[in-house]
Motif scaffolding. Structure first.
Motif, PDB file in Angstrom:
ATOM      1  N   GLY A 125       8.023   3.032  -0.041  1.00  0.00           N
ATOM      2  CA  GLY A 125       7.375   1.727  -0.101  1.00  0.00           C
ATOM      3  C   GLY A 125       6.781   1.589  -1.337  1.00  0.00           C
ATOM      4  N   GLY A 161       7.489  -0.187  -3.672  1.00  0.00           N
ATOM      5  CA  GLY A 161       7.622  -1.757  -4.490  1.00  0.00           C
ATOM      6  C   GLY A 161       6.757  -2.724  -3.738  1.00  0.00           C
ATOM      7  N   PHE A 215       2.775  -3.652  -1.559  1.00  0.00           N
ATOM      8  CA  PHE A 215       1.392  -3.869  -2.097  1.00  0.00           C
ATOM      9  C   PHE A 215       0.636  -2.343  -2.644  1.00  0.00           C
ATOM     10  CE2 PHE A 215      -2.923  -4.646  -0.432  1.00  0.00           C
ATOM     11  CZ  PHE A 215      -3.582  -4.830  -1.508  1.00  0.00           C
ATOM     12  N   ILE A 216       0.448  -1.856  -1.180  1.00  0.00           N
ATOM     13  CA  ILE A 216      -0.432  -0.597  -1.403  1.00  0.00           C
ATOM     14  C   ILE A 216       0.524   0.709  -1.960  1.00  0.00           C
ATOM     15  CG2 ILE A 216      -1.440   1.342   0.260  1.00  0.00           C
ATOM     16  CD1 ILE A 216      -1.891  -0.745   2.370  1.00  0.00           C
ATOM     17  N   ILE A 221      13.272  -0.954  -1.084  1.00  0.00           N
ATOM     18  CA  ILE A 221      14.512  -1.817  -1.212  1.00  0.00           C
ATOM     19  C   ILE A 221      14.146  -2.612  -2.444  1.00  0.00           C
ATOM     20  CG2 ILE A 221      13.704  -3.566   0.146  1.00  0.00           C
ATOM     21  CD1 ILE A 221      16.548  -2.840   1.814  1.00  0.00           C
ATOM     22  N   LYS A 222      12.957  -2.825  -2.948  1.00  0.00           N
ATOM     23  CA  LYS A 222      12.746  -3.761  -4.044  1.00  0.00           C
ATOM     24  C   LYS A 222      11.951  -3.165  -4.887  1.00  0.00           C
ATOM     25  CE  LYS A 222       8.997  -6.423  -1.746  1.00  0.00           C
ATOM     26  NZ  LYS A 222       7.663  -5.875  -2.278  1.00  0.00           N
ATOM     27  N   GLY A 226      16.970   1.199  -2.653  1.00  0.00           N
ATOM     28  CA  GLY A 226      17.757   1.432  -1.625  1.00  0.00           C
ATOM     29  C   GLY A 226      17.372   1.075  -0.161  1.00  0.00           C
ATOM     30  N   CYS A 242      16.667   2.435   5.929  1.00  0.00           N
ATOM     31  CA  CYS A 242      16.952   2.743   7.456  1.00  0.00           C
ATOM     32  C   CYS A 242      18.349   3.574   7.079  1.00  0.00           C
ATOM     33  CB  CYS A 242      17.265   1.438   7.786  1.00  0.00           C
ATOM     34  SG  CYS A 242      16.017   0.356   8.093  1.00  0.00           S
ATOM     35  N   MET A 291       7.176  -5.296   7.461  1.00  0.00           N
ATOM     36  CA  MET A 291       5.734  -6.058   7.969  1.00  0.00           C
ATOM     37  C   MET A 291       5.284  -7.133   7.117  1.00  0.00           C
ATOM     38  SD  MET A 291       2.891  -5.422   5.897  1.00  0.00           S
ATOM     39  CE  MET A 291       1.384  -4.682   6.554  1.00  0.00           C
ATOM     40  N   TYR A 334       4.779  -4.599  16.380  1.00  0.00           N
ATOM     41  CA  TYR A 334       4.547  -4.017  15.095  1.00  0.00           C
ATOM     42  C   TYR A 334       3.589  -2.919  15.861  1.00  0.00           C
ATOM     43  CZ  TYR A 334       1.730  -3.367  10.768  1.00  0.00           C
ATOM     44  OH  TYR A 334       1.277  -2.835   9.802  1.00  0.00           O
ATOM     45  N   LYS A 379       4.103   1.346  15.546  1.00  0.00           N
ATOM     46  CA  LYS A 379       3.074   2.236  14.468  1.00  0.00           C
ATOM     47  C   LYS A 379       2.879   3.504  15.455  1.00  0.00           C
ATOM     48  CE  LYS A 379       2.808   0.314  10.582  1.00  0.00           C
ATOM     49  NZ  LYS A 379       3.116   0.982   9.505  1.00  0.00           N
ATOM     50  N   PHE A 390      -4.686   1.973   8.947  1.00  0.00           N
ATOM     51  CA  PHE A 390      -5.354   1.006   7.837  1.00  0.00           C
ATOM     52  C   PHE A 390      -6.018  -0.330   8.660  1.00  0.00           C
ATOM     53  CE2 PHE A 390      -2.218   2.273   4.169  1.00  0.00           C
ATOM     54  CZ  PHE A 390      -2.991   3.543   3.913  1.00  0.00           C
ATOM     55  N   ASN A 401      -6.433  -4.030   7.709  1.00  0.00           N
ATOM     56  CA  ASN A 401      -6.520  -5.184   6.665  1.00  0.00           C
ATOM     57  C   ASN A 401      -6.857  -4.705   5.283  1.00  0.00           C
ATOM     58  OD1 ASN A 401      -5.900  -7.118   8.561  1.00  0.00           O
ATOM     59  ND2 ASN A 401      -7.802  -7.058   9.247  1.00  0.00           N
ATOM     60  N   LYS A 418      -1.136 -12.190   4.017  1.00  0.00           N
ATOM     61  CA  LYS A 418      -2.370 -11.922   5.164  1.00  0.00           C
ATOM     62  C   LYS A 418      -3.253 -12.617   4.796  1.00  0.00           C
ATOM     63  CE  LYS A 418      -1.391  -7.569   6.779  1.00  0.00           C
ATOM     64  NZ  LYS A 418      -2.433  -6.389   7.108  1.00  0.00           N
TER      65      LYS A 418
END
Ligand code: NAD
Length: 322
Positions: free
Chosen positions: A11, A13, A15-16, A36-37, A52, A55, A78, A152, A156, A179, A181, A195
């Motif tokens: 993950g 790519g 924000f966190i 993936i990005k 890539g 999944c 998300m 969601y 989790k 987490f 927010n 968000k």
């Protein structure tokens, strides 16, 4: 450093994840990122970045091919309320995120990683404890009997249990945080997955003084928001500790969404009126409960919301001006 610790950020790519890569690099780690990005708003600082779909199990084997000292599993399908509370993305959210976690938990155990961090969410907490906006209950043990208000949240909770089961049965060295927010610069600020803090900063920045902004619901729903730097401090402290969790990582400065909007207007130096409209909302009230984190880690986040919101507003309004 001759032999730096090796970390894998899944993950990276996002924000966190993109902020976490920077933090780990500053601490001297060798970092592989996977997503993936690529990060949208900054250059990744990862030593290696593998693009890539996580999944895909074969792809996960390529990404997690050596026993990394630390793995941070942040990849998930998300977004903000406009993405996860409409019901329109439920199948993808559950299928994609659970698929990633099933792949990663199994491979991490087989490869033999040092430690693995999993980012769960405050969205796992039962709706029945979050009906009173003034007194929401989000202490860790209150997660059961389970009744999250979104798929969601259910995914989790399932994945928390998945990692805990690998911990019990195979000794996988797991750390789990919920987490609450997280916000800050370089986060999604438009397009439908943003968000509340980013959406409100964008609306205020785009509106001329004296104008009007729209807020979903009556704005009396409560939340707390944690600035990204304090989130990462919490993640790193948890990772360095012997505590498995799950444990909250959030702020205890609870505000209504109307107060969040007023604070943003003050930062922007604008007076705007608020029009309340129908929209996806989530629970009525939510606040982090940091007792357990403070007890185990000897620290808890304490930066005022206004400080992080000012930095976030400046970042978003700069992007709008461009
Ligand atoms: P984000 O959407 O910015 O980052 C998630 C990343 O996962 C994205 O870059 C996305 O491309 C990647 N991803 C999704 N599906 C993928 C796939 N199939 N293959 C490869 N990559 C894939 O979100 P974020 O805010 O950085 O959140 C990081 C983690 O923290 C997520 O697990 C999220 O559920 C959790 N979390 C975040 C918050 C918050 O307030 N931001 C709150 C609670 C929990």
């Amino acid at each position: 450093m001759n032999n730096p610790k090796k970390a894998l950020v899944l993950g990276a790519g996002g924000f966190i994840g993109s902020h976490l890569v920077k933090r780990l690099k500053d601490e001297g780690y060798w970092v592989r990122g996977a997503d993936i990005k690529k990060p949208e708003y900054s250059q990744t600082r990862a030593d290696e970045f593998i693009l890539g779909d996580l999944c895909d199990k074969i792809h996960c084997h390529k990404v997690l091919d050596v026993p990394f000292d630390e793995v941070y599993q942040l990849a998930a399908d998300m977004g903000g309320a406009g993405y996860i509370f409409t019901g329109n993305h439920d199948a993808n959210v559950m299928h994609n995120s659970a698929g990633i976690n099933l792949n990663i938990a199994g491979i991490a155990q087989k490869v033999g990683v040092g430690k693995i961090f999993y980012s769960s969410s405050a969205c796992i907490y039962p709706e029945y404890n979050q009906l009173d906006p003034e007194n929401p209950k989000c202490s860790e043990e209150s997660a059961y009997p389970a009744a999250p208000d979104s798929e969601y949240g259910w995914e989790k909770l399932f994945s928390e249990r998945l990692y805990l089961a690998f911990h019990r049965n195979y000794g996988l060295n797991v750390r789990i945080a919920r987490f609450h927010n997280i916000f800050g610069p370089n986060g999604t600020w438009r397009g439908g997955r943003e968000k509340a803090p980013a959406a409100i900063c964008r609306k205020v920045a785009e509106t001329k003084d004296g104008g009007e902004i729209e807020i979903w619901g009556d704005g009396k729903q409560t939340r707390s928001f944690l600035y990204i730097d304090e989130c990462l401090e919490g993640v790193r402290r948890l990772m360095e500790s012997d505590f498995t969790g799950p444990v909250n990582i959030g702020s205890e400065e609870m505000v209504t969404i109307n107060q969040l909007a007023e604070m943003t207007m003050k930062i922007a130096g604008k007076k705007l009126s608020i029009k309340h409209i129908v929209g996806p909302l989530g629970v009525r009230g939510r606040n982090s409960d940091n007792k357990l984190f403070a007890e185990k880690m000897g620290w808890s986040p304490n930066q005022r919301l206004e400080v992080g919101l000012t930095k976030t507003y400046e970042w978003i309004s700069d992007r709008i001006k461009k």
